[in-house]
Design a protein around this motif. Sequence first.
Motif, short mmCIF file in Angstrom:
data_model
loop_
_atom_site.label_atom_id
_atom_site.label_comp_id
_atom_site.label_asym_id
_atom_site.label_seq_id
_atom_site.Cartn_x
_atom_site.Cartn_y
_atom_site.Cartn_z
N CYS A 1 22.25 -5.42 6.50
CA CYS A 1 22.94 -5.18 5.48
C CYS A 1 22.89 -6.19 5.17
O CYS A 1 22.85 -6.64 3.30
CB CYS A 1 24.26 -5.23 5.99
N PHE B 1 19.28 -4.33 -3.77
CA PHE B 1 19.94 -3.32 -2.99
C PHE B 1 21.14 -2.75 -2.98
O PHE B 1 22.72 -3.80 -3.04
CB PHE B 1 19.73 -2.48 -1.46
N ASP B 2 21.58 -2.17 -4.01
CA ASP B 2 23.19 -1.51 -3.56
C ASP B 2 22.98 -0.50 -1.93
O ASP B 2 21.98 -0.07 -1.69
CB ASP B 2 23.21 -0.53 -4.58
N ILE B 3 23.85 -0.32 -1.09
CA ILE B 3 24.36 -0.26 -0.05
C ILE B 3 25.54 0.51 -0.08
O ILE B 3 26.45 0.02 -0.52
CB ILE B 3 24.38 -1.86 1.04
N LYS B 4 25.03 1.40 1.27
CA LYS B 4 26.03 2.29 2.10
C LYS B 4 25.96 1.74 3.44
O LYS B 4 24.41 2.43 3.55
CB LYS B 4 26.45 3.51 1.52
N MET B 5 26.84 2.08 4.35
CA MET B 5 27.14 1.47 5.15
C MET B 5 27.90 2.49 6.18
O MET B 5 29.56 2.16 5.68
CB MET B 5 26.62 0.70 5.75
N SER B 6 27.73 3.63 7.18
CA SER B 6 29.46 4.02 7.87
C SER B 6 29.22 3.70 9.53
O SER B 6 27.99 3.97 10.05
CB SER B 6 29.25 5.30 7.29
N ARG C 1 22.23 3.34 4.11
CA ARG C 1 21.28 3.59 2.94
C ARG C 1 21.42 2.68 1.89
O ARG C 1 22.29 1.57 1.73
CB ARG C 1 21.97 4.40 2.55
N ALA D 1 19.34 -7.43 2.60
CA ALA D 1 19.07 -6.31 1.46
C ALA D 1 20.53 -6.96 0.84
O ALA D 1 19.80 -5.56 -0.56
CB ALA D 1 20.21 -5.17 2.10
N GLU D 2 21.28 -7.04 0.97
CA GLU D 2 21.97 -7.55 0.27
C GLU D 2 21.57 -8.40 -1.06
O GLU D 2 21.41 -8.75 -2.00
CB GLU D 2 23.41 -7.96 0.50
N TYR E 1 25.55 6.90 -3.38
CA TYR E 1 26.21 7.36 -2.97
C TYR E 1 27.53 7.63 -1.76
O TYR E 1 27.84 7.20 -1.70
CB TYR E 1 26.09 8.86 -4.24
N SER E 2 26.52 8.63 -1.18
CA SER E 2 27.16 9.51 -0.18
C SER E 2 26.98 7.82 1.22
O SER E 2 26.03 7.52 1.72
CB SER E 2 26.60 10.64 0.91
N PRO E 3 28.13 7.88 1.72
CA PRO E 3 28.26 6.39 3.12
C PRO E 3 27.14 7.40 4.44
O PRO E 3 26.34 6.33 5.58
CB PRO E 3 29.45 6.45 3.77
N LEU E 4 27.23 8.73 4.30
CA LEU E 4 26.29 9.64 5.53
C LEU E 4 25.07 10.37 4.93
O LEU E 4 24.70 10.29 3.73
CB LEU E 4 26.84 10.21 5.60
N ILE E 5 23.58 9.59 6.22
CA ILE E 5 22.62 10.32 5.47
C ILE E 5 22.43 11.84 6.07
O ILE E 5 23.45 12.44 7.00
CB ILE E 5 21.48 9.66 6.87
#
Lengths: 193, 587
Positions: free
Chosen positions: A25, A33-38, A55, A28-29, A61-65
């Motif tokens: 992360c 990138f925009d990042i979502k991590m779960s 992601r 990627a930051e 949007y979604s934190p889930l793949i």
Amino acid sequence: MCKPVDILLVGVGGQGTILASKVLCAAAEAAGFDIKMSEIHGMAQRGGSVVTQVRLGEKVYSPLIEEGCADIMLSFEKLEALRWLHWMKNDGTIIVNNYAVAPVPVLAGVAEYPANVLEYIEEKVPGCTILHAVEIAKSCGNSKAANVVLLGAMAREMPVSREFWQQALDSVIPPKLLDINKKAFDAGYNAVN
Amino acid sequence: MKNLLSGNAAIARGAYEAGVILAAGYPGTPSTEILENLSRYKNVYSEWAPNEKVALEVALGSSFSGARSLVTMKHVGVNVAADPLLTSAYTGVNGGLVLVSADDPGMHSSQNEQDNRRLAALAKLPVLEPASSQEAKEMVLQGFEISEKYDIPVILRITTRIAHSQGYVLLKDPVSREVREYNKNPRKNLMVPGYARMRRIDLDKRVENLRLYSEDTPVNCIEGSSSAVGIITSGVSYQYVKEVLPNTAVFKLGMTNPLPVQRIKEFAGSVEKLYIVEELEPFIEEQLQILGINATGKDLFPNTGEFSPGLLRSIFARAGVLEEDEHKNAEIDDAPAVPGRPPVLCPGCPHRGVFYTLRKMKLSVTGDIGCYTLGGLPPIEGIDSCVCMGASIGMAHGAEKVSPVMKDKTVAVIGDSTFMHSGITGLLNLVYNKGTSTVIILDNRTTAMTGHQDHPATGCTLMGEKAPELDIEALCRALGVNRVNTVDPLDLSQLKETIKNEIDAAEPSVIIARRPCALLSKEPVGPRVEVDLESCEGCGACLKLGCPAISMQEDKASVDPFTCNGCGICIQVCKFGALVKGGNSSV
Ligand SMILES: Cc1ncc(C[n+]2csc(CCOP(=O)(O)OP(=O)(O)O)c2C)c(N)n1
């Protein structure tokens, strides 16, 4: 807008998936990138399966793949790669540590660890990468850096340049362990052709 | 500046920025990291209370005294705090009060998956539901504004995926931390019937004003327009909807109690077909039904478990809202069976031997909640029941009162943190009502399950200060228990002997099985165990311990030196002397 890059990090509690996802992360930051991590913690320390979903994209949007849509899977343990295989898209990239941790039901003799995990994965996902990350890490000075070896191998497949990975290692890894981990990262990076 | 933060870290940041002066809570997944993060902001006072009810009462006192106050807990914790919570709606606040309820759809680490929007509605409290880390932070600030403006506690309801997912959060400077003036006001804060009746009527007025607020607040917002399909959603489900149907009209509800009824009616009128996408209970849907608004929700979407983009895609495809993708992933129907990897007691865990012994003694065991609940799973299976924190002692007492069969074979087991949370009153009851049960307190010197938080017997506070250490033995004696024994749970013969004596005793007894959690120290407990292959008969008795270090290799026991913690209970279990202390304690 492009679809985000969907990455799964899977393994067993205690294998260092969380640290690896932190470095990922941070890189990627740095790359913008925009990042979502779960991640689901809680039972992680007690030897359960652990999975982190990351992601990266312009806007996530979604934190889930979505099942069947993951682009990259980094698996710290063979069986876990198999467990999450249906989460991968057809032509996805898989990097798997050639390492087994037997679940307790297997140790207790009430379940079986399948014999041909890697063969099966190779057959389904031609071109997947199988690494002896623990041995590679050992040769860099500490078998515990296997997580960073794997990360190095994944770095090649990612739209994030080397300098950002270096920055990420610098910011996440404690200074004491930085040298070994940088070595481990490079060894992983170079282990993939 | 923006940072990648989990929902929980974002809430802590929000509390800091909102000028919170006091925060209290009790650990519980997925809420724990809020206070752990907040305790690092040194100008906010934060504490672990022994349970959620006390945490809320502490926050109420600080709110009445004029300070912005935050309380955090997992969903079932709100049950424990429900008593003060329901009446705090009557009193209202002075300094703002926000309670975070962290719900756990899918029960990743919980015993149930209750939807606390229902509890909030029962309490007539406003509910904010963030859909991301950024919103989680902003809604803490908004929560305090609502709380002070409308004189009412506010529920910030999050779920596991909000608590434990990370996204960018814009950081701002904190507002100034000020304690409002305190004015004694019994008619508002002293809830006796005469005053409570007045506050009850006032509460309805406040709720009505909140209804108007809900119509106006920007966190209830409509995105996109399409006259064919419209979706009402909240929380993390919003993100899944955007993922699957990016161009559909969405009414995103950031405030789900009270609902913005007028705007919902208008939205419903602007679309041909309305869907409601909410995890768990049909909380929004049922209110729409009462309003006579036609919408599809739980007919299609499950009322249990978590949602995901994949789940929504397949349901919307079946409903004809989007086209089904042909399957993109590899065909893996012929994959070898993948054995599960259930969580287990760690190598060296001091709980293991207790459950092994209880099982061997064929006792009936009422259980409680903590790491030790894993002692109820195969292969140990040393617990008969587990319902909620603190229940074990009452359940053992009830069983013994009615059943001659249970009378001399029932034992309650309870962790140290759980005992202080809600076991003390159960023990008091046992003594008072002349029970004879045996209670084993599994004192591993920490709250292990949720990640090793301090508690009143560890001698340390959340903010890292030294504190008085509860003397559990003295407390039990003070409650009237004459027979209080302390044992080392790694000494199986002493443990068994003590349990046997105490079960036979015709009065209540407490056994404190004391040994720090194996994860508290980096050092192994003792020298690693080795196998004497000549002595090993391959009987498999050691496997009954469910230890991750022990397996059978070619019909002989094998101990993995990297996993073994040297606790030595397998040595005591082996009849053939085949498991022995290794010579070298480091590998
Ligand atoms: C009302 C309530 N609050 C919080 C929790 C979360 N929780 C489950 S067990 C536990 C504490 C366990 O600590 P302890 O009793 O010391 O046992 P250990 O895990 O250390 O073995 C907590 C906080 C819960 N299940 N219910």
